[in-house]
Design a protein around this motif. Structure first.
Motif, PDB file in Angstrom:
ATOM      1  N   PRO A 138      70.677  62.872  64.784  1.00 22.65           N
ATOM      2  CA  PRO A 138      72.065  63.284  65.020  1.00 22.65           C
ATOM      3  C   PRO A 138      72.865  62.156  65.678  1.00 22.65           C
ATOM      4  CG  PRO A 138      70.541  65.009  65.694  1.00 22.65           C
ATOM      5  CD  PRO A 138      69.721  63.780  65.421  1.00 22.65           C
ATOM      6  N   GLN A 139      74.151  62.111  65.395  1.00 27.52           N
ATOM      7  CA  GLN A 139      75.003  61.036  65.894  1.00 27.52           C
ATOM      8  C   GLN A 139      74.984  60.932  67.413  1.00 27.52           C
ATOM      9  OE1 GLN A 139      78.917  61.188  64.245  1.00 27.52           O
ATOM     10  NE2 GLN A 139      79.588  59.268  65.174  1.00 27.52           N
ATOM     11  N   GLU A 140      74.831  62.085  68.096  1.00 31.67           N
ATOM     12  CA  GLU A 140      74.839  62.075  69.563  1.00 31.67           C
ATOM     13  C   GLU A 140      73.624  61.358  70.146  1.00 31.67           C
ATOM     14  OE1 GLU A 140      74.566  66.009  71.319  1.00 31.67           O
ATOM     15  OE2 GLU A 140      73.248  66.715  69.710  1.00 31.67           O
ATOM     16  N   ASN A 141      72.629  61.073  69.317  1.00 32.99           N
ATOM     17  CA  ASN A 141      71.409  60.422  69.804  1.00 32.99           C
ATOM     18  C   ASN A 141      71.296  58.964  69.380  1.00 32.99           C
ATOM     19  OD1 ASN A 141      70.680  62.724  71.126  1.00 32.99           O
ATOM     20  ND2 ASN A 141      68.668  62.892  70.214  1.00 32.99           N
ATOM     21  N   ASP A 142      72.443  58.319  69.185  1.00 30.77           N
ATOM     22  CA  ASP A 142      72.473  56.894  68.864  1.00 30.77           C
ATOM     23  C   ASP A 142      72.684  56.112  70.156  1.00 30.77           C
ATOM     24  OD1 ASP A 142      72.545  54.522  67.377  1.00 30.77           O
ATOM     25  OD2 ASP A 142      74.734  54.623  67.192  1.00 30.77           O
ATOM     26  N   LEU A 143      71.649  55.413  70.610  1.00 31.36           N
ATOM     27  CA  LEU A 143      71.706  54.680  71.873  1.00 31.36           C
ATOM     28  C   LEU A 143      72.311  53.292  71.694  1.00 31.36           C
ATOM     29  CD1 LEU A 143      68.146  55.521  73.284  1.00 31.36           C
ATOM     30  CD2 LEU A 143      70.326  56.441  74.103  1.00 31.36           C
ATOM     31  N   TYR A 182      62.987  50.842  62.113  1.00 34.38           N
ATOM     32  CA  TYR A 182      63.429  51.573  60.921  1.00 34.38           C
ATOM     33  C   TYR A 182      64.901  51.960  61.011  1.00 34.38           C
ATOM     34  CZ  TYR A 182      63.651  55.333  57.443  1.00 34.38           C
ATOM     35  OH  TYR A 182      63.999  56.134  56.395  1.00 34.38           O
ATOM     36  N   ILE A 183      65.623  51.739  59.930  1.00 35.31           N
ATOM     37  CA  ILE A 183      67.068  51.968  59.898  1.00 35.31           C
ATOM     38  C   ILE A 183      67.442  53.420  60.194  1.00 35.31           C
ATOM     39  CG2 ILE A 183      67.123  52.441  57.395  1.00 35.31           C
ATOM     40  CD1 ILE A 183      69.813  50.862  57.362  1.00 35.31           C
ATOM     41  N   GLY A 184      66.546  54.347  59.855  1.00 38.06           N
ATOM     42  CA  GLY A 184      66.841  55.765  60.057  1.00 38.06           C
ATOM     43  C   GLY A 184      66.533  56.295  61.438  1.00 38.06           C
ATOM     44  N   GLY A 185      66.073  55.416  62.349  1.00 40.11           N
ATOM     45  CA  GLY A 185      65.741  55.870  63.696  1.00 40.11           C
ATOM     46  C   GLY A 185      64.289  56.287  63.818  1.00 40.11           C
ATOM     47  N   LEU A 195      62.523  64.835  69.894  1.00 40.68           N
ATOM     48  CA  LEU A 195      63.493  63.839  70.354  1.00 40.68           C
ATOM     49  C   LEU A 195      63.661  62.738  69.299  1.00 40.68           C
ATOM     50  CD1 LEU A 195      65.341  62.743  72.611  1.00 40.68           C
ATOM     51  CD2 LEU A 195      63.350  61.563  73.547  1.00 40.68           C
ATOM     52  N   PRO A 196      64.644  62.878  68.418  1.00 44.21           N
ATOM     53  CA  PRO A 196      64.945  61.806  67.474  1.00 44.21           C
ATOM     54  C   PRO A 196      66.004  60.887  68.075  1.00 44.21           C
ATOM     55  CG  PRO A 196      66.187  63.776  66.888  1.00 44.21           C
ATOM     56  CD  PRO A 196      65.440  64.088  68.169  1.00 44.21           C
ATOM     57  N   PHE A 197      65.913  59.591  67.818  1.00 44.12           N
ATOM     58  CA  PHE A 197      66.917  58.672  68.352  1.00 44.12           C
ATOM     59  C   PHE A 197      67.032  57.439  67.468  1.00 44.12           C
ATOM     60  CE2 PHE A 197      63.031  56.842  69.922  1.00 44.12           C
ATOM     61  CZ  PHE A 197      63.265  55.470  69.990  1.00 44.12           C
ATOM     62  N   SER A 198      68.179  56.804  67.557  1.00 41.44           N
ATOM     63  CA  SER A 198      68.378  55.488  66.953  1.00 41.44           C
ATOM     64  C   SER A 198      68.897  54.569  68.050  1.00 41.44           C
ATOM     65  CB  SER A 198      69.358  55.560  65.775  1.00 41.44           C
ATOM     66  OG  SER A 198      70.583  56.140  66.168  1.00 41.44           O
ATOM     67  N   ASP A 199      68.829  53.263  67.818  1.00 42.07           N
ATOM     68  CA  ASP A 199      69.242  52.322  68.853  1.00 42.07           C
ATOM     69  C   ASP A 199      69.672  51.023  68.184  1.00 42.07           C
ATOM     70  OD1 ASP A 199      66.763  50.192  69.314  1.00 42.07           O
ATOM     71  OD2 ASP A 199      66.092  52.126  68.546  1.00 42.07           O
ATOM     72  N   LEU A 200      69.957  50.014  68.943  1.00 44.92           N
ATOM     73  CA  LEU A 200      70.486  48.766  68.397  1.00 44.92           C
ATOM     74  C   LEU A 200      69.447  47.930  67.644  1.00 44.92           C
ATOM     75  CD1 LEU A 200      72.965  47.608  71.208  1.00 44.92           C
ATOM     76  CD2 LEU A 200      73.449  48.894  69.117  1.00 44.92           C
ATOM     77  N   THR A 201      68.180  48.364  67.667  1.00 46.30           N
ATOM     78  CA  THR A 201      67.181  47.686  66.829  1.00 46.30           C
ATOM     79  C   THR A 201      67.104  48.341  65.453  1.00 46.30           C
ATOM     80  OG1 THR A 201      65.248  49.053  67.409  1.00 46.30           O
ATOM     81  CG2 THR A 201      65.772  47.196  68.888  1.00 46.30           C
ATOM     82  N   SER A 202      67.688  49.529  65.301  1.00 42.94           N
ATOM     83  CA  SER A 202      67.597  50.272  64.038  1.00 42.94           C
ATOM     84  C   SER A 202      68.229  49.480  62.896  1.00 42.94           C
ATOM     85  CB  SER A 202      68.279  51.639  64.169  1.00 42.94           C
ATOM     86  OG  SER A 202      67.687  52.405  65.202  1.00 42.94           O
ATOM     87  N   GLY A 203      67.469  49.319  61.825  1.00 41.27           N
ATOM     88  CA  GLY A 203      67.943  48.542  60.699  1.00 41.27           C
ATOM     89  C   GLY A 203      67.672  47.060  60.846  1.00 41.27           C
TER      90      GLY A 203
END
Length: 199
Positions: free
Chosen positions: A182-187, A142-145, A130-138
Protein backbone atom coordinates in the motif's frame (compact mmCIF):
# COMPACT_ATOMS: atom_id res chain seq x y z
CA UNK A 1 -2.30 -17.95 -12.27
CA UNK A 2 -1.16 -19.13 -8.88
CA UNK A 3 -1.99 -17.12 -5.81
CA UNK A 4 0.32 -16.65 -2.88
CA UNK A 5 -0.78 -15.10 0.37
CA UNK A 6 0.69 -14.62 3.79
CA UNK A 7 -0.25 -18.14 4.89
CA UNK A 8 1.96 -19.89 2.38
CA UNK A 9 4.90 -17.73 3.32
CA UNK A 10 4.25 -18.26 7.01
CA UNK A 11 4.80 -21.97 6.62
CA UNK A 12 8.41 -21.10 5.94
CA UNK A 13 9.06 -17.90 7.82
CA UNK A 14 7.18 -18.27 11.09
CA UNK A 15 10.24 -18.85 13.26
CA UNK A 16 11.19 -15.23 13.86
CA UNK A 17 8.35 -14.29 16.19
CA UNK A 18 8.72 -13.13 19.79
CA UNK A 19 12.10 -11.61 19.08
CA UNK A 20 12.90 -8.84 21.55
CA UNK A 21 16.58 -8.05 21.05
CA UNK A 22 18.79 -8.05 18.00
CA UNK A 23 20.28 -11.47 17.44
CA UNK A 24 22.55 -12.09 14.46
CA UNK A 25 22.05 -15.84 14.82
CA UNK A 26 18.29 -15.44 14.26
CA UNK A 27 19.01 -13.65 10.99
CA UNK A 28 21.46 -16.34 9.90
CA UNK A 29 18.82 -19.00 10.65
CA UNK A 30 16.32 -17.02 8.56
CA UNK A 31 18.76 -16.86 5.65
CA UNK A 32 19.58 -20.57 5.87
CA UNK A 33 15.94 -21.57 6.03
CA UNK A 34 14.83 -19.45 3.08
CA UNK A 35 17.76 -20.73 1.00
CA UNK A 36 16.84 -24.32 1.87
CA UNK A 37 13.25 -23.75 0.80
CA UNK A 38 14.30 -22.12 -2.47
CA UNK A 39 16.72 -24.95 -3.31
CA UNK A 40 14.04 -27.64 -2.86
CA UNK A 41 11.97 -28.24 -6.00
CA UNK A 42 8.97 -29.17 -3.82
CA UNK A 43 8.85 -25.80 -2.05
CA UNK A 44 10.73 -23.41 -4.31
CA UNK A 45 8.89 -20.58 -6.10
CA UNK A 46 11.72 -20.38 -8.65
CA UNK A 47 11.15 -21.06 -12.30
CA UNK A 48 12.66 -24.34 -13.51
CA UNK A 49 15.59 -22.73 -15.30
CA UNK A 50 16.52 -20.66 -12.23
CA UNK A 51 16.22 -23.63 -9.89
CA UNK A 52 18.80 -25.55 -11.89
CA UNK A 53 21.52 -23.00 -11.14
CA UNK A 54 20.31 -21.75 -7.73
CA UNK A 55 22.92 -21.59 -4.98
CA UNK A 56 21.76 -18.77 -2.68
CA UNK A 57 19.65 -15.67 -2.53
CA UNK A 58 21.55 -12.44 -2.15
CA UNK A 59 21.23 -10.57 1.14
CA UNK A 60 22.24 -7.16 2.39
CA UNK A 61 24.88 -7.35 5.16
CA UNK A 62 23.30 -8.11 8.54
CA UNK A 63 23.03 -4.84 10.46
CA UNK A 64 21.70 -3.96 13.90
CA UNK A 65 20.78 -0.52 12.50
CA UNK A 66 17.75 -2.10 10.87
CA UNK A 67 16.50 -3.83 13.99
CA UNK A 68 14.05 -1.42 15.63
CA UNK A 69 11.59 -1.40 18.48
CA UNK A 70 8.35 0.18 17.31
CA UNK A 71 5.44 1.60 19.26
CA UNK A 72 2.16 0.07 18.13
CA UNK A 73 -0.80 2.40 17.80
CA UNK A 74 -3.87 0.22 17.26
CA UNK A 75 -6.33 1.25 14.57
CA UNK A 76 -9.85 2.11 15.69
CA UNK A 77 -12.72 0.47 13.86
CA UNK A 78 -10.57 -1.12 11.20
CA UNK A 79 -12.58 -1.62 8.03
CA UNK A 80 -12.20 -4.67 5.82
CA UNK A 81 -10.63 -3.88 2.46
CA UNK A 82 -9.37 -5.79 -0.55
CA UNK A 83 -5.61 -5.46 -0.92
CA UNK A 84 -4.51 -5.04 -4.51
CA UNK A 85 -2.28 -7.76 -5.89
CA UNK A 86 -0.12 -8.36 -8.94
CA UNK A 87 -2.91 -10.56 -10.33
CA UNK A 88 -6.69 -10.90 -10.12
CA UNK A 89 -6.75 -12.32 -6.61
CA UNK A 90 -7.80 -9.71 -4.02
CA UNK A 91 -7.40 -10.99 -0.45
CA UNK A 92 -9.25 -9.25 2.36
CA UNK A 93 -7.37 -7.49 5.13
CA UNK A 94 -7.96 -5.08 7.97
CA UNK A 95 -5.52 -2.45 9.14
CA UNK A 96 -4.48 -3.55 12.62
CA UNK A 97 -2.49 -0.47 13.52
CA UNK A 98 0.46 1.82 12.89
CA UNK A 99 4.06 1.10 13.89
CA UNK A 100 6.11 4.15 14.88
CA UNK A 101 9.89 3.77 15.02
CA UNK A 102 13.21 5.49 14.37
CA UNK A 103 16.20 4.62 12.21
CA UNK A 104 19.35 6.65 12.76
CA UNK A 105 17.33 9.13 14.80
CA UNK A 106 14.75 9.78 12.07
CA UNK A 107 11.09 8.94 12.70
CA UNK A 108 9.11 6.64 10.41
CA UNK A 109 5.80 4.80 10.48
CA UNK A 110 4.31 1.78 8.76
CA UNK A 111 0.80 0.35 8.73
CA UNK A 112 0.49 -3.30 9.72
CA UNK A 113 -2.35 -5.54 8.58
CA UNK A 114 -4.25 -8.71 9.44
CA UNK A 115 -5.41 -11.22 6.83
CA UNK A 116 -9.01 -12.32 7.26
CA UNK A 117 -7.97 -15.73 5.94
CA UNK A 118 -5.45 -16.20 8.73
CA UNK A 119 -7.18 -14.80 11.79
CA UNK A 120 -9.79 -17.59 11.68
CA UNK A 121 -7.02 -20.16 12.09
CA UNK A 122 -5.82 -20.81 15.62
CA UNK A 123 -2.15 -21.07 14.65
CA UNK A 124 -2.12 -17.72 12.86
CA UNK A 125 -4.72 -15.70 14.73
CA UNK A 126 -2.02 -13.34 16.04
CA UNK A 127 -0.15 -12.94 12.75
CA UNK A 128 0.51 -9.45 11.40
CA UNK A 129 1.48 -8.70 7.82
CA UNK A 130 3.97 -5.88 7.20
CA UNK A 131 4.57 -5.06 3.53
CA UNK A 132 6.85 -2.12 2.73
CA UNK A 133 8.83 -0.44 -0.01
CA UNK A 134 11.79 1.89 0.39
CA UNK A 135 14.41 3.82 -1.56
CA UNK A 136 16.24 0.61 -2.51
CA UNK A 137 13.10 -0.73 -4.24
CA UNK A 138 13.73 -1.14 -7.94
CA UNK A 139 17.47 -0.77 -7.37
CA UNK A 140 19.18 -3.10 -4.90
CA UNK A 141 15.88 -4.67 -3.76
CA UNK A 142 12.75 -5.93 -5.54
CA UNK A 143 10.80 -3.16 -7.26
CA UNK A 144 7.52 -4.36 -5.74
CA UNK A 145 8.70 -4.06 -2.14
CA UNK A 146 9.19 -6.68 0.54
CA UNK A 147 7.36 -8.35 3.41
CA UNK A 148 7.99 -8.98 7.13
CA UNK A 149 5.95 -11.34 9.32
CA UNK A 150 5.14 -10.16 12.83
CA UNK A 151 2.99 -11.26 15.75
CA UNK A 152 0.61 -9.22 17.88
CA UNK A 153 2.59 -8.16 20.96
CA UNK A 154 1.33 -8.40 24.53
CA UNK A 155 2.12 -4.73 25.13
CA UNK A 156 2.33 -1.70 22.86
CA UNK A 157 5.85 -2.26 21.51
CA UNK A 158 6.97 -4.65 18.80
CA UNK A 159 10.38 -5.55 17.37
CA UNK A 160 10.86 -5.18 13.61
CA UNK A 161 13.93 -6.84 12.13
CA UNK A 162 14.32 -5.61 8.57
CA UNK A 163 17.17 -8.11 8.24
CA UNK A 164 14.39 -10.69 7.88
CA UNK A 165 12.55 -8.85 5.10
CA UNK A 166 11.82 -11.16 2.17
CA UNK A 167 10.52 -10.81 -1.37
CA UNK A 168 7.05 -11.87 -2.50
CA UNK A 169 7.04 -14.95 -4.69
CA UNK A 170 6.21 -12.89 -7.78
CA UNK A 171 9.74 -11.47 -7.56
CA UNK A 172 10.86 -14.90 -8.76
CA UNK A 173 8.02 -16.23 -10.88
CA UNK A 174 5.38 -14.37 -12.91
CA UNK A 175 2.84 -17.16 -12.26
CA UNK A 176 2.25 -15.93 -8.72
CA UNK A 177 -0.13 -13.22 -7.58
CA UNK A 178 1.12 -11.26 -4.56
CA UNK A 179 -0.21 -8.40 -2.41
CA UNK A 180 1.07 -5.01 -3.52
CA UNK A 181 2.58 -2.67 -0.93
CA UNK A 182 0.00 0.00 0.00
CA UNK A 183 1.13 3.55 -0.74
CA UNK A 184 1.13 4.44 2.97
CA UNK A 185 3.95 1.92 3.50
CA UNK A 186 6.49 3.51 1.16
CA UNK A 187 9.48 4.52 3.30
CA UNK A 188 11.61 7.50 2.31
CA UNK A 189 14.82 5.81 3.43
CA UNK A 190 17.09 3.08 2.11
CA UNK A 191 16.48 -0.13 4.04
CA UNK A 192 19.73 -1.92 3.28
CA UNK A 193 18.71 -5.11 5.05
CA UNK A 194 17.03 -8.39 4.18
CA UNK A 195 16.75 -10.10 0.82
CA UNK A 196 18.06 -8.26 -2.24
CA UNK A 197 16.57 -8.25 -5.75
CA UNK A 198 16.80 -11.53 -7.69
CA UNK A 199 19.09 -11.47 -10.78
Amino acid sequence: MKTINALALLLVFNFGFAQKKFNKTDVQKFQKKINTEFADSKTSPLMAEDLKTFKSLEFFPISETYFVTATLEKAKGGKVFEMKTSGNYTPKYIKYGTLNFKINGKAFKLAVYQSLELIVQEKYKNHLFLPFSDLTSGKQSYIGGRYIDLEIPKGNTIAIDFNQAYNPYCAYNYKYSCPLVPQENDLKIEIKAGVKAFH
